[in-house]
Design a protein around this motif. Structure first.
Motif, PDB file in Angstrom:
ATOM      1  N   ALA A 156       0.908  -1.233  -0.129  1.00 43.43           N
ATOM      2  CA  ALA A 156       0.006  -0.078   0.147  1.00 43.43           C
ATOM      3  C   ALA A 156       0.962   1.125   0.061  1.00 43.43           C
ATOM      4  O   ALA A 156       0.673   2.225  -0.998  1.00 43.43           O
ATOM      5  CB  ALA A 156      -1.208  -0.066   1.265  1.00 43.43           C
ATOM      6  N   SER A 189      -1.352   0.747   6.942  1.00 48.11           N
ATOM      7  CA  SER A 189      -1.265  -0.167   5.774  1.00 48.11           C
ATOM      8  C   SER A 189      -1.049  -1.628   6.405  1.00 48.11           C
ATOM      9  O   SER A 189      -0.727  -1.998   7.246  1.00 48.11           O
ATOM     10  CB  SER A 189       0.244   0.026   5.197  1.00 48.11           C
ATOM     11  OG  SER A 189       0.087   1.212   4.637  1.00 48.11           O
ATOM     12  N   ASP A 228      -1.584  -5.060  -3.604  1.00 48.50           N
ATOM     13  CA  ASP A 228      -2.268  -5.817  -2.972  1.00 48.50           C
ATOM     14  C   ASP A 228      -3.677  -6.187  -3.825  1.00 48.50           C
ATOM     15  O   ASP A 228      -4.169  -5.268  -4.216  1.00 48.50           O
ATOM     16  CB  ASP A 228      -2.850  -5.488  -1.602  1.00 48.50           C
ATOM     17  CG  ASP A 228      -3.527  -6.260  -0.782  1.00 48.50           C
ATOM     18  OD1 ASP A 228      -4.295  -7.249  -1.417  1.00 48.50           O
ATOM     19  OD2 ASP A 228      -3.398  -6.006   0.444  1.00 48.50           O
ATOM     20  N   ASP A 231      -6.693  -4.201  -3.060  1.00 51.60           N
ATOM     21  CA  ASP A 231      -6.900  -2.833  -3.548  1.00 51.60           C
ATOM     22  C   ASP A 231      -7.980  -2.686  -4.859  1.00 51.60           C
ATOM     23  O   ASP A 231      -8.678  -2.013  -5.032  1.00 51.60           O
ATOM     24  CB  ASP A 231      -5.405  -2.610  -3.983  1.00 51.60           C
ATOM     25  CG  ASP A 231      -5.319  -0.855  -4.217  1.00 51.60           C
ATOM     26  OD1 ASP A 231      -6.336  -0.222  -4.582  1.00 51.60           O
ATOM     27  OD2 ASP A 231      -4.266  -0.302  -4.297  1.00 51.60           O
ATOM     28  N   TRP A 235     -11.597  -1.094  -5.543  1.00 53.24           N
ATOM     29  CA  TRP A 235     -12.123  -0.323  -6.637  1.00 53.24           C
ATOM     30  C   TRP A 235     -13.111  -1.000  -7.281  1.00 53.24           C
ATOM     31  O   TRP A 235     -14.258  -0.242  -7.588  1.00 53.24           O
ATOM     32  CB  TRP A 235     -10.898  -0.219  -7.663  1.00 53.24           C
ATOM     33  CG  TRP A 235      -9.935   0.653  -7.405  1.00 53.24           C
ATOM     34  CD1 TRP A 235      -8.741   0.632  -6.979  1.00 53.24           C
ATOM     35  CD2 TRP A 235     -10.017   2.145  -7.836  1.00 53.24           C
ATOM     36  NE1 TRP A 235      -7.921   1.953  -7.096  1.00 53.24           N
ATOM     37  CE2 TRP A 235      -8.909   2.861  -7.523  1.00 53.24           C
ATOM     38  CE3 TRP A 235     -11.262   2.824  -7.992  1.00 53.24           C
ATOM     39  CZ2 TRP A 235      -8.489   4.156  -7.678  1.00 53.24           C
ATOM     40  CZ3 TRP A 235     -11.001   4.379  -8.153  1.00 53.24           C
ATOM     41  CH2 TRP A 235      -9.693   4.818  -7.751  1.00 53.24           C
ATOM     42  N   SER A 265      -8.852  -5.480   4.918  1.00 51.96           N
ATOM     43  CA  SER A 265      -7.998  -4.956   3.895  1.00 51.96           C
ATOM     44  C   SER A 265      -8.936  -4.268   2.847  1.00 51.96           C
ATOM     45  O   SER A 265      -8.334  -2.973   2.459  1.00 51.96           O
ATOM     46  CB  SER A 265      -7.111  -5.799   3.090  1.00 51.96           C
ATOM     47  OG  SER A 265      -5.658  -6.578   3.919  1.00 51.96           O
ATOM     48  N   TYR A 269      -8.476   0.013   1.727  1.00 56.29           N
ATOM     49  CA  TYR A 269      -8.340   0.350   0.568  1.00 56.29           C
ATOM     50  C   TYR A 269      -9.556   1.189   0.000  1.00 56.29           C
ATOM     51  O   TYR A 269      -9.363   2.059  -0.782  1.00 56.29           O
ATOM     52  CB  TYR A 269      -8.225  -0.822  -0.379  1.00 56.29           C
ATOM     53  CG  TYR A 269      -6.834  -1.307  -0.333  1.00 56.29           C
ATOM     54  CD1 TYR A 269      -5.697  -0.521  -0.835  1.00 56.29           C
ATOM     55  CD2 TYR A 269      -6.210  -2.630   0.191  1.00 56.29           C
ATOM     56  CE1 TYR A 269      -4.335  -0.908  -0.493  1.00 56.29           C
ATOM     57  CE2 TYR A 269      -5.060  -3.096   0.353  1.00 56.29           C
ATOM     58  CZ  TYR A 269      -4.285  -2.432  -0.192  1.00 56.29           C
ATOM     59  OH  TYR A 269      -2.717  -2.675  -0.034  1.00 56.29           O
ATOM     60  N   ALA A 272      -8.553   4.389   0.837  1.00 58.91           N
ATOM     61  CA  ALA A 272      -7.465   4.729  -0.308  1.00 58.91           C
ATOM     62  C   ALA A 272      -7.827   5.133  -1.601  1.00 58.91           C
ATOM     63  O   ALA A 272      -7.520   6.226  -2.379  1.00 58.91           O
ATOM     64  CB  ALA A 272      -6.470   3.548  -0.295  1.00 58.91           C
TER      65      ALA A 272
END
Length: 437
Positions: A156, A189, A228, A231, A235, A265, A269, A272
């Motif tokens: 990350a 992270s 990762d 991630d 999205w 996780s 994200y 993020a």
């Protein structure tokens, strides 16, 4: 005839014709492409059928002169050409990376045109393609320019360092909530990662092309990095705005990739993803506009700030109630704003050029803000100063507030986060009614 709304300059046009081996027959601006201008082009060649391609141009985009460039995209497309991951074939990269030319894959990216059965089949096809991407041996891909993680946290942090660098270089006045978010992300992270993969970034509906239920090409790789797999799952969740069954998609992904879903996780994200979106729109604003001009990025930046705050609050398990906002009463200038808005609306109807007409209509976004600021700005500023004194001990602004917010993000200071959430609510009052544009 070349489409009259084309803004492809003569240099790019000459390069395109030489690269494609023919004469440019048409150029049509795509509705997609918020960070980079995108065109559908046809080139007449000695062959019987015209050559259909996609052109992506820098043209003063949000990411111009950054690591998120056409050259990076071209390298990733070429690295994936010989893999089972469906991607368009690169035709050429313009000198100095000014533009990327690719073959156009058949199909569309619009899931809204499908019935439920076709949409489900298409999404399962995409999930299968994403699983294939995440099972590639990333060390075997010719992507030496991408940084490789050396520890779990790097998966990350390496990408987040790139985004933090962008804000330091190009964002004139970074919102303190993004300073908080950047520090929070570095501090949290994930310490466990199932697999090191090539992450597409910004993956999901809208960024793949399909035909008859099958994905024909995964597109838009400017945010790709080694990291990762969760991630990309974050999205995917973010881009799932048409009510697709999240659990079913995740189960399909896990069964095809052999990678277990890590909800913690994905939750990380999720912050993020929204942070990156907020930075992207902040870049566009600071640089005077992006591929869509300036006005659309103004309310979009505010919307992403709200999203960042919402996700941070969820992770911190706090709920900040709505703040009390002043009433937007008319004043002696309200009639002036009404007249100007009417003039813009009427004038736009008489403009034949579609891009110029859209740009004229978009000027109403700025007008909306100026009207709201005229009515509410001084009172909102006074409320925020009082809140800052009560919450943080003194009135802070600019770099001082950003520094305090960044320090607080590193430690997860809830009191500072609550103030920033209230601050974002107040700034949002100036954009009320535009968040869905």
């Amino acid at each position: 005839m070349i489409h009259e709304t084309s803004r492809v300059n003569d240099g790019i046009r000459s390069w395109l014709e030489a690269t494609a081996g023919g004469t440019l027959a048409s150029v049509v601006r795509s509705a997609q492409g918020a960070s980079r201008e995108q065109y559908f082009v046809e080139v007449e060649t000695p062959r019987a059928e015209p050559r259909l391609m996609v052109l992506r141009c820098e043209a003063g985009s949000s990411f111009s002169d950054t690591d998120f460039c056409p050259a990076k995209e071209a390298a990733i497309y070429r690295a994936l050409e010989t893999t089972p991951v469906p991607v368009p074939r690169v035709v050429g990269l313009a000198p100095e990376g000014a533009a990327l030319l690719m073959e156009r894959v058949p199909g569309t990216s619009d899931l809204a045109v499908l019935d439920e059965a076709e949409r489900d089949a298409t999404m399962l096809s995409f999930i299968d393609a994403l699983a294939v991407l995440h099972t590639l041996d990333v060390d075997a891909l010719p992507l030496e320019q991408l940084c490789k993680p050396r520890c779990p946290e790097d998966h990350a942090r390496l990408d987040l360092e790139t985004w933090a660098s962008l804000t330091e270089q190009y964002v004139a006045s970074l919102d303190p909530l993004l300073g908080y978010a950047a520090a929070w992300l570095r501090a949290h992270s994930p310490s466990e990662v199932a697999r090191t993969v090539l992450v597409q970034g910004d993956t999901g509906p809208g960024n793949f092309v399909f035909q008859q239920g099958e994905v024909t090409g995964i597109v838009d790789w400017e945010l790709a990095h080694v990291g990762d797999p969760m991630d990309d799952l974050a999205w995917l969740d973010y881009r799932n705005r048409i009510g697709l069954d999240r659990a079913r998609l995740h189960q399909r992904y896990s069964s095809r990739s052999g990678i277990e879903i890590d909800e913690d996780s994905i939750s990380f994200y999720a912050v993020a993803v929204r942070y990156r979106c907020a930075v992207t729109t902040s870049l566009a604003v600071s640089r005077g506009g992006g591929a869509l001009g300036l006005p659309p990025y103004l309310p979009a930046r505010q919307r992403f700030l709200v999203d960042v705050g919402r996700e941070l609050a969820r992770c911190a398990d706090i709920r900040e109630p709505p703040v009390e906002l002043p009433r937007a009463d008319a004043n002696e200038r309200t009639a002036w704003f009404d007249w100007l808005e009417g003039a813009i609306r009427a004038g736009a109807k008489g403009i034949a050029d579609a891009e110029l007409r859209a740009a004229t209509r978009n000027s109403r976004i700025v007008l909306h803000y100026l009207r709201a600021h005229d009515q509410l700005g001084p009172e909102l500023a006074a409320l925020d100063r009082a809140d800052c004194r009560a919450s943080l001990g003194s009135e802070l602004g600019g770099r001082e507030l950003l520094a305090v917010a960044s320090d607080a993000g590193a430690t997860g200071d809830d009191q500072v986060l609550r103030y920033l959430l209230r601050r974002t609510q107040r700034s949002g009052a100036l954009w009320a009614g535009l968040h869905d544009r």
